[in-house]
Design an enzyme around this catalytic site. Structure first.
Site, PDB file in Angstrom:
ATOM      1  N   ASP A 167       0.865  -1.188   0.000  1.00  0.00           N
ATOM      2  CA  ASP A 167       0.000   0.000   0.000  1.00  0.00           C
ATOM      3  C   ASP A 167       0.898   1.233   0.000  1.00  0.00           C
ATOM      4  O   ASP A 167       1.344   1.715   1.038  1.00  0.00           O
ATOM      5  CB  ASP A 167      -0.894  -0.032   1.252  1.00  0.00           C
ATOM      6  CG  ASP A 167      -1.879   1.142   1.293  1.00  0.00           C
ATOM      7  OD1 ASP A 167      -2.865   1.050   2.043  1.00  0.00           O
ATOM      8  OD2 ASP A 167      -1.626   2.138   0.587  1.00  0.00           O
ATOM      9  N   GLU A 224       1.612   2.162  13.099  1.00  0.00           N
ATOM     10  CA  GLU A 224       0.541   2.065  12.102  1.00  0.00           C
ATOM     11  C   GLU A 224      -0.453   1.071  12.681  1.00  0.00           C
ATOM     12  O   GLU A 224      -0.276  -0.130  12.602  1.00  0.00           O
ATOM     13  CB  GLU A 224       1.083   1.589  10.779  1.00  0.00           C
ATOM     14  CG  GLU A 224       0.120   1.850   9.617  1.00  0.00           C
ATOM     15  CD  GLU A 224      -0.976   0.824   9.542  1.00  0.00           C
ATOM     16  OE1 GLU A 224      -1.939   0.891  10.347  1.00  0.00           O
ATOM     17  OE2 GLU A 224      -0.880  -0.068   8.717  1.00  0.00           O
ATOM     18  N   GLU A 247      -9.624  -3.896  15.652  1.00  0.00           N
ATOM     19  CA  GLU A 247      -8.472  -4.552  16.258  1.00  0.00           C
ATOM     20  C   GLU A 247      -8.166  -3.881  17.605  1.00  0.00           C
ATOM     21  O   GLU A 247      -7.496  -4.467  18.437  1.00  0.00           O
ATOM     22  CB  GLU A 247      -7.185  -4.486  15.419  1.00  0.00           C
ATOM     23  CG  GLU A 247      -7.213  -5.231  14.149  1.00  0.00           C
ATOM     24  CD  GLU A 247      -5.913  -5.055  13.356  1.00  0.00           C
ATOM     25  OE1 GLU A 247      -5.972  -5.234  12.144  1.00  0.00           O
ATOM     26  OE2 GLU A 247      -4.848  -4.751  13.930  1.00  0.00           O
ATOM     27  N   HIS A 270      -5.211   0.137   0.980  1.00  0.00           N
ATOM     28  CA  HIS A 270      -5.705  -1.239   1.216  1.00  0.00           C
ATOM     29  C   HIS A 270      -6.907  -1.248   2.146  1.00  0.00           C
ATOM     30  O   HIS A 270      -7.655  -2.209   2.193  1.00  0.00           O
ATOM     31  CB  HIS A 270      -4.590  -2.134   1.756  1.00  0.00           C
ATOM     32  CG  HIS A 270      -4.273  -1.946   3.213  1.00  0.00           C
ATOM     33  ND1 HIS A 270      -3.537  -0.882   3.680  1.00  0.00           N
ATOM     34  CD2 HIS A 270      -4.579  -2.678   4.299  1.00  0.00           C
ATOM     35  CE1 HIS A 270      -3.411  -0.988   4.985  1.00  0.00           C
ATOM     36  NE2 HIS A 270      -4.035  -2.061   5.392  1.00  0.00           N
TER      37      HIS A 270
HETATM   38  N1  LIG Z   1      -4.215  -2.648  11.691  1.00  0.00           N
HETATM   39  C1  LIG Z   1      -2.874  -2.624  11.731  1.00  0.00           C
HETATM   40  N2  LIG Z   1      -2.186  -1.611  11.340  1.00  0.00           N
HETATM   41  N3  LIG Z   1      -2.266  -3.701  12.192  1.00  0.00           N
HETATM   42  C2  LIG Z   1      -0.783  -3.788  12.303  1.00  0.00           C
HETATM   43  C3  LIG Z   1      -0.516  -4.494  13.549  1.00  0.00           C
HETATM   44  C4  LIG Z   1       0.984  -4.891  13.706  1.00  0.00           C
HETATM   45  O1  LIG Z   1       1.348  -4.541  15.030  1.00  0.00           O
HETATM   46  C5  LIG Z   1       1.557  -5.710  15.813  1.00  0.00           C
HETATM   47  N4  LIG Z   1       0.952  -5.458  17.124  1.00  0.00           N
HETATM   48  C6  LIG Z   1      -0.353  -5.213  17.380  1.00  0.00           C
HETATM   49  N5  LIG Z   1      -0.547  -5.002  18.696  1.00  0.00           N
HETATM   50  C7  LIG Z   1       0.686  -5.108  19.285  1.00  0.00           C
HETATM   51  C8  LIG Z   1       1.158  -4.993  20.618  1.00  0.00           C
HETATM   52  N6  LIG Z   1       0.305  -4.720  21.625  1.00  0.00           N
HETATM   53  N7  LIG Z   1       2.482  -5.146  20.865  1.00  0.00           N
HETATM   54  C9  LIG Z   1       3.334  -5.417  19.846  1.00  0.00           C
HETATM   55  N8  LIG Z   1       2.957  -5.557  18.557  1.00  0.00           N
HETATM   56  C10 LIG Z   1       1.648  -5.387  18.279  1.00  0.00           C
HETATM   57  C11 LIG Z   1       0.885  -6.836  15.044  1.00  0.00           C
HETATM   58  O2  LIG Z   1       1.473  -8.088  15.352  1.00  0.00           O
HETATM   59  C12 LIG Z   1       1.126  -6.401  13.609  1.00  0.00           C
HETATM   60  O3  LIG Z   1       2.418  -6.761  13.177  1.00  0.00           O
END
Ligand SMILES: N=C(N)NCC[C@H]1O[C@@H](n2cnc3c(N)ncnc32)[C@H](O)[C@@H]1O
Length: 444
Positions: A131, A224, A233, A381
């Site tokens: 993206d 992000e 999420e 995306h």
């Molecule tokens: N909607 C999104 N931008 N999703 C991206 C989320 C990215 O952050 C990571 N992630 C989400 N929450 C967490 C957290 N609490 N701690 C570390 N990594 C995280 C997840 O594994 C993915 O690689």
């Protein structure tokens, strides 16, 4: 030890009230008591957590709230256990409690296993990295604010493959970047940093950001975290927690601002392909299936809808504006916004569309970069979200759509939301009024 249980109450009341099976018989309780001494005296009482409220229907039972912990004294049968809470004892229904520990129960509510598994392989990372509008917005912000980033300490929450950390380290003279990633993708991230010669600038933490300890507070949190309807999420909670834990008072959040937009729209293609289609199928009237099709295709939001500007029936409304430096996690529980749209063209009103934008500002408000995912910007995306209402309504200039959107966080499943639209349509020509309401789970 004194007998701690009274005669079981009459069961009809219990069954009627909770649809539960009969309370244990006296024999079942007597038999269960044999474990009593062993349990109490050896201090090995099991502790359970309530995942929903329960109101006792007689004094033989215990009332409790979701999240309460209770000690189990007897297990006379599989439906009712004899428990203790706040010094009181009584029966509790086993279909209101979990035997998991509180930590396990809390993690379950976040579905962390499934969630982080979904980011463990390359699929979603390829989608995000492909993206260009998304990734270049972060890159442009970093490049245009390189001077402000100089000698700063950055934490990249949810760094994934490390792209944002790499961009900070390469395009700005940052002092140090901490990349934090909880999914197994992180096992590749260090290789990517080493392979690009930025090992000494970027330190990777393999855990949830909630669980790590950084060497010191940081100047910038970059992340992000945006999802469908901006919030899905609820990764934003982790980012705000990281802010509360690790951002200096003088620190900057990137994105600094996030806004969610809503617009009434027509969605003729979607509606015709999936709903009107059933009116005539090879000459046969299949319209009986339309309500089932509406539930199957539009009972939830369409998360990858491509909204055209010409589909919009009024100007968009900002229903949520978050200043990331000050927004509080508990504000996420319920977001309510009134709206009053006025139709600007003769068309068919099918429902509402939503999208978000984020700003990268906060450095003396210069060089603010915006990532907009709306219909007038380059497609991302995320595309846009379509909330298809159950009735397609012919509208014309001056008709009004007035009501509210409520975005409520799912009390049990903490990454999920429920979106309710409640509004009336006031038709300009005859001031006739129609009322509508629809609730969309996102996604549980
Ligand atoms: N909607 C999104 N931008 N999703 C991206 C989320 C990215 O952050 C990571 N992630 C989400 N929450 C967490 C957290 N609490 N701690 C570390 N990594 C995280 C997840 O594994 C993915 O690689």
């Amino acid at each position: 030890l004194p007998c701690r249980c009274k005669e079981p109450a009459s069961t009809s009341l219990v069954q009627e009230k909770h649809g539960l099976k009969a309370l244990p018989s006296q024999d079942e309780m007597n038999e269960a008591k044999t474990n009593y001494d062993t349990g109490i005296l050896n201090n090995k009482l099991q502790v359970v957590v309530a995942f929903s409220d329960f109101k006792a229907v007689d004094d033989n039972q215990l009332s409790f709230c979701r999240g309460d912990e209770m000690q189990i004294l007897y297990k006379p049968n599989s439906d009712w256990w004899w428990a203790e809470i706040h010094g009181n004892e009584g029966y509790i229904p086993t279909n209101h409690i979990t035997e998991k520990t509180r930590e396990e129960w809390e993690a379950d509510r976040w579905q962390d296993v499934e969630y982080f598994d979904s980011y463990a392989d390359l699929k979603l990372h390829l989608e995000m990295l492909s993206d260009n509008a998304r990734t270049n917005a972060y890159k442009d912000a970093i490049i245009q604010n390189a001077e402000s980033l100089s000698n700063k300490v950055v934490v990249d929450v949810g760094c994934g493959t490390g792209i944002l950390s790499l961009l900070c380290a390469k395009h700005a003279n940052v002092k140090q970047v901490y990349g934090v990633e909880a999914s197994d993708i992180v096992h590749h991230t260090q290789h990517l940093i080493d392979q690009n010669g930025l090992t000494n600038k970027i330190t990777i933490f393999k855990d949830k950001v909630e669980n790590i300890t950084l060497p010191d507070k940081v100047d910038i949190i970059i992340s992000e975290w945006m999802g469908t309807l901006l919030l899905f999420e609820l990764m934003i909670e982790s980012v705000l927690l990281a802010r509360n834990l690790w951002l200096k008072d003088t620190g900057v959040m990137w994105p600094s601002d996030a806004s969610l937009y809503l617009v009434p729209c027509s969605a003729t293609d979607e509606y015709n392909k999936k709903i009107a289609f059933w009116d005539c199928v090879y000459g046969f009237d299949f319209s009986y299936l339309k309500s089932f099709a509406m539930q199957e295709y539009f009972g939830k939001p369409v998360f990858n809808h491509e909204l055209k500007s010409t589909d919009c029936l009024d100007s968009p409304l900002c229903v949520l504006k978050m200043k990331m430096k000050t927004f509080q996690i508990d504000e996420l529980e319920e977001i309510v916004k009134e709206f009053s749209f006025k139709v600007t063209k003769k068309s068919t009103f099918h429902g509402f569309a939503s999208w978000f934008s984020v700003d990268f500002g906060g450095f003396n408000n210069q060089n603010t970069v915006t990532l907009d995912t709306g219909p007038t910007s380059r497609l991302t995306h995320w595309k846009q979200d379509l909330f298809m209402m159950n009735d397609a309504v012919q509208v014309t200039v001056g008709d009004k759509i007035e009501g509210s959107i409520v975005i409520k966080r799912n009390a049990e499943w903490r990454r999920h939301l429920v979106v309710t639209f409640k509004y009336q349509m006031i038709f300009h020509c005859d001031q006739n009024i129609k009322n509508f309401e629809k609730t969309f789970p996102l996604w549980k």
